[in-house]
Design an enzyme around this catalytic site. Structure first.
Site, PDB file in Angstrom:
ATOM      1  N   GLU A  81      26.823  28.094  58.465  1.00 18.36           N
ATOM      2  CA  GLU A  81      26.585  27.597  56.886  1.00 18.36           C
ATOM      3  C   GLU A  81      28.143  27.180  56.873  1.00 18.36           C
ATOM      4  OE1 GLU A  81      24.337  25.615  56.439  1.00 18.36           O
ATOM      5  OE2 GLU A  81      22.701  26.971  57.002  1.00 18.36           O
ATOM      6  N   ARG A  86      29.707  23.174  56.178  1.00 19.30           N
ATOM      7  CA  ARG A  86      29.747  23.094  54.901  1.00 19.30           C
ATOM      8  C   ARG A  86      30.872  23.394  53.664  1.00 19.30           C
ATOM      9  NH1 ARG A  86      23.172  24.275  52.427  1.00 19.30           N
ATOM     10  NH2 ARG A  86      22.711  24.878  54.201  1.00 19.30           N
ATOM     11  N   ASP A 125      19.050  22.247  67.171  1.00 23.23           N
ATOM     12  CA  ASP A 125      19.367  20.997  67.449  1.00 23.23           C
ATOM     13  C   ASP A 125      21.243  20.584  66.912  1.00 23.23           C
ATOM     14  OD1 ASP A 125      19.976  22.401  65.386  1.00 23.23           O
ATOM     15  OD2 ASP A 125      18.774  21.289  63.647  1.00 23.23           O
ATOM     16  N   GLU A 142      17.453  14.577  57.390  1.00 23.75           N
ATOM     17  CA  GLU A 142      17.642  14.227  59.174  1.00 23.75           C
ATOM     18  C   GLU A 142      17.435  12.080  59.154  1.00 23.75           C
ATOM     19  OE1 GLU A 142      17.043  16.883  57.993  1.00 23.75           O
ATOM     20  OE2 GLU A 142      18.113  18.213  58.731  1.00 23.75           O
TER      21      GLU A 142
END
Ligand code: DMJ
Length: 645
Positions: A270, A274, A403, A537
């Site tokens: 993360e 980010r 993903d 998404e």
């Protein structure tokens, strides 16, 4: 990829010692209060003693006569009849009585000076003793801060070696021309402003915002840090939308407050997507050096996470101690495919910008290790143990936990100006296995991507999986056996299915997961899968499909989603997720996710902009929608790349 953030972490907490920090100046600055008092007492006693002793000394002037011989040596003779200047501007005429008078005056003035000095010192010592504990504590704190600041200045960021800026194309207004489209785009910009202004007012400096409670918010992916995740994640969206005052405001906060020496256990993945992704994108778009420097400082803090027996990083790392561990809920102490497999883009850019091969080597090592492993049915399981190098449970997903691993294989190839053919081949092979085992058509004709669990296909698709429509379209060009048309079609079918998942709800917002089972198609069944948390998404896929086809339905679908968000998620304190998209009277989850500003609103804005804004030939978006430029390296090689061959 998103990890179940609410699940408990394994509870290993580590005592922190700042490695490499010099201890001496800190020690000086951190004398305890009691020690300080004792020192002051000793000092004042000593001064009093000296002061008293001074008055008990015999009067020197009485012995003057005996000193004359010595003074004759020390004081230069002035020949009779000759005049000269001496201290005090007094005119001295020769020796004798005049000299004696002069000496007495000098001694007197010296004594006055010593007396005054001692009195002042005594006074200062008394004042110190009169101060309250609080005042002394404040003084000590000021002193400590000063020492820390001096230290920081000394060890401050070193300038990075200059590298040529990659070719930056399409940082422009992206005016769509058509007034109707422009109006929609203006509306998205206004939504961004509302989200930002609310965070600015109620959550500034916190990672995220609670728009109902109107206060800061954070989750375990950021540990107990307060690193302004929303500021960093939102920067490039602000820049692209031309919200320059807001951008400057964010930049100032970063310059003055963003500090990574915090005792916090953060998610490597993360923080990478980010923070490092956000800072790098802000650097490339704005050219402001500070973003690059901060990205590199942070990346250095993540490197200890790779210190595992296999080089597969831990999921979490303590930014201060560098100690890492994995999520408690992950199968057999495993690291997660979508986490350790979603570092490549940012790490290659870090090596490019710093000349430090370490970043590139770390991610290439992961790739090599994976290439050597057996894959059940050609699929990559979601779990890999970083100690043993063995797969955990044989679950495969193109949604959560898997993903962005697939996404980054494709994007590694695109980002390398299509020279990283190894990445492309790995992507193609993975997608082929996914198509064979995971992609199906429902009875109602909807194409969906299920989840593979120990040899069995679960006919459920997550909101997260919807990004894959865009990925298939993006990877169409360059696919093997001239299957570009097939992949573009597959992208369109996934976009359609995901749109259905929105359209079959009351709020026209998509649920977290939806089924294709027992007559049910594209709808959530379990209550805990009915929420919408401002995820991007589906809109991301609309945007890619729009860029590749210019079919107006994608703008139409994007607009439907934007209106629904504005209608059902907007509150006076920002935007909130909703707990049930099938209820006409939904309750809020009271979180404004940072990815709403980084991704959802950015993709919407791009959907209503012209293709000239950030063209896909020149920019590759990381999984948090932070655009990074394609690296046209030509004959140049990245430092460390030779060692990998
Ligand atoms: C984002 O943080 C990223 O897109 C990540 O890859 C998975 N999804 C979340 C938002 O849904």
């Amino acid at each position: 990829m998103t990890t179940p953030a609410l699940l408990p972490l394994s509870g290993r907490r580590i005592p922190t010692l700042s490695p490499g920090a010099s201890s001496f100046p800190h020690h000086r600055a951190t004398l305890r209060l009691s020690e300080k008092f004792i020192l002051l007492l000793i000092l004042s006693a000593f001064i009093t003693l000296c002061f008293g002793a001074f008055f008990f000394l015999p009067d020197n002037s009485k012995h003057k006569r005996f000193d004359l011989g010595l003074e004759d040596v020390l004081i230069p003779h002035i020949e009779p009849g000759k005049e000269g200047r001496h201290s005090g501007g007094q005119v001295i005429h020769g020796q004798g009585g005049h000299d004696e008078h002069r000496h007495r005056e000098e001694e007197e003035s010296l004594r006055d000076k010593i007396r005054a000095d001692h009195e002042r010192a005594l006074q200062e010592a008394k004042e110190k003793l009169r101060k309250s504990k609080e005042e002394l504590r404040a003084e000590i704190q000021t002193e400590k801060t000063k020492v820390a600041e001096d230290l920081k200045k000394k060890d401050g960021p070193k300038p990075l070696p200059p590298v040529p800026m990659p070719k930056l194309v399409g940082i422009n207004d992206g005016d769509p021309g058509d007034p109707d489209v422009k109006e929609k785009r203006d509306k998205i910009r206004e939504m961004m402003k509302h989200a930002w202004d609310s965070y600015r007012q109620y959550g500034w400096g916190h990672n995220e915002l609670k728009p109902i409670a109107k206060k800061g918010h954070s989750t375990n992916i950021f540990g107990n840090s307060q690193m302004g995740a929303t500021i960093v994640d939102a920067l490039d969206t602000l820049y692209i939308m031309g919200l320059h005052d807001e951008f400057k405001d964010g930049q100032e906060w970063i310059e003055q407050n963003l500090d990574f020496s915090v005792n916090a256990e953060v998610s490597v993945f993360e923080v990478n997507i980010r923070f490092i992704g956000g800072l790098l994108a802000a650097y490339y778009l704005s050219g402001q050096e500070v973003f690059k420097v901060k990205a590199v400082q942070l990346a250095e803090k993540l490197l200890p996470a790779f210190n595992t027996p296999t080089g597969i990083p831990w999921a979490m790392v303590n930014l201060k101690s560098g100690v890492g561990h994995n999520w408690g809920w992950a199968s057999a102490g495993s690291s997660i495919l979508a986490e350790f497999g979603t570092l490549h883009m940012e790490f290659v850019h870090l090596t490019y910008l710093t000349g430090n091969p370490a970043y590139y080597q770390k991610v290439m090592h992961i790739r090599k290790l994976l290439a050597k492993m057996d894959r059940p049915n050609g699929l990559y399981p979601n779990y890999l143990n970083p100690r043993t190098g063995r797969w955990g449970q044989h679950h495969t997903s193109v949604g959560g936990l898997g993903d962005s691993f697939y996404e980054y294989l494709l994007k590694a190839w695109l980002m390398s100006d299509k020279t990283d053919t190894e990445a492309r081949k790995t992507y193609d092979d993975a997608i082929e296995a996914i198509e064979r085992h995971l992609i199906r058509k429902s009875n109602g004709g909807l194409t969906f991507i299920g989840e593979w669990k120990n040899g069995h296909l679960e006919r459920k698709m997550g909101h997260l999986t919807c990004f894959a429509g865009g990925m298939f379209a993006l990877g169409a060009d360059g696919s093997p056996d001239d299957k570009a048309g097939h992949y573009l079609q597959l992208g369109a079918e996934i976009a359609h299915t995901c749109h259905e998942s929105y359209d079959r709800t009351v709020l026209k917002l998509g649920p977290e997961a939806f089924k294709f089972d027992s007559g049910l198609e594209a709808v959530a069944v379990r209550q805990n899968e009915k929420y919408y948390i401002l995820r991007p998404e589906v809109i991301e896929t609309y945007w890619y499909m729009w860029r590749f086809t210019h079919d107006p339905k994608y703008r139409q679908w994007g607009w439907e989603a934007a209106q629904a968000i504005d209608k059902y998620c907007r509150v006076s304190g920002g935007f909130s997720g909703v707990k049930d998209v099938y209820s006409s009277n939904p309750t809020y989850d009271d979180v404004q996710q940072s990815f709403f500003l980084a991704e959802t609103l950015k993709y919407l804005y791009l959907l209503f902009s012209s293709d000239e804004l950030l063209p896909l030939e020149n920019w590759v978006f990381n999984t948090e929608a932070h655009p990074l430029p394609v690296l046209h390296l030509g004959n140049l090689t990245l430092p460390g790349s030779q060692d990998q061959r």
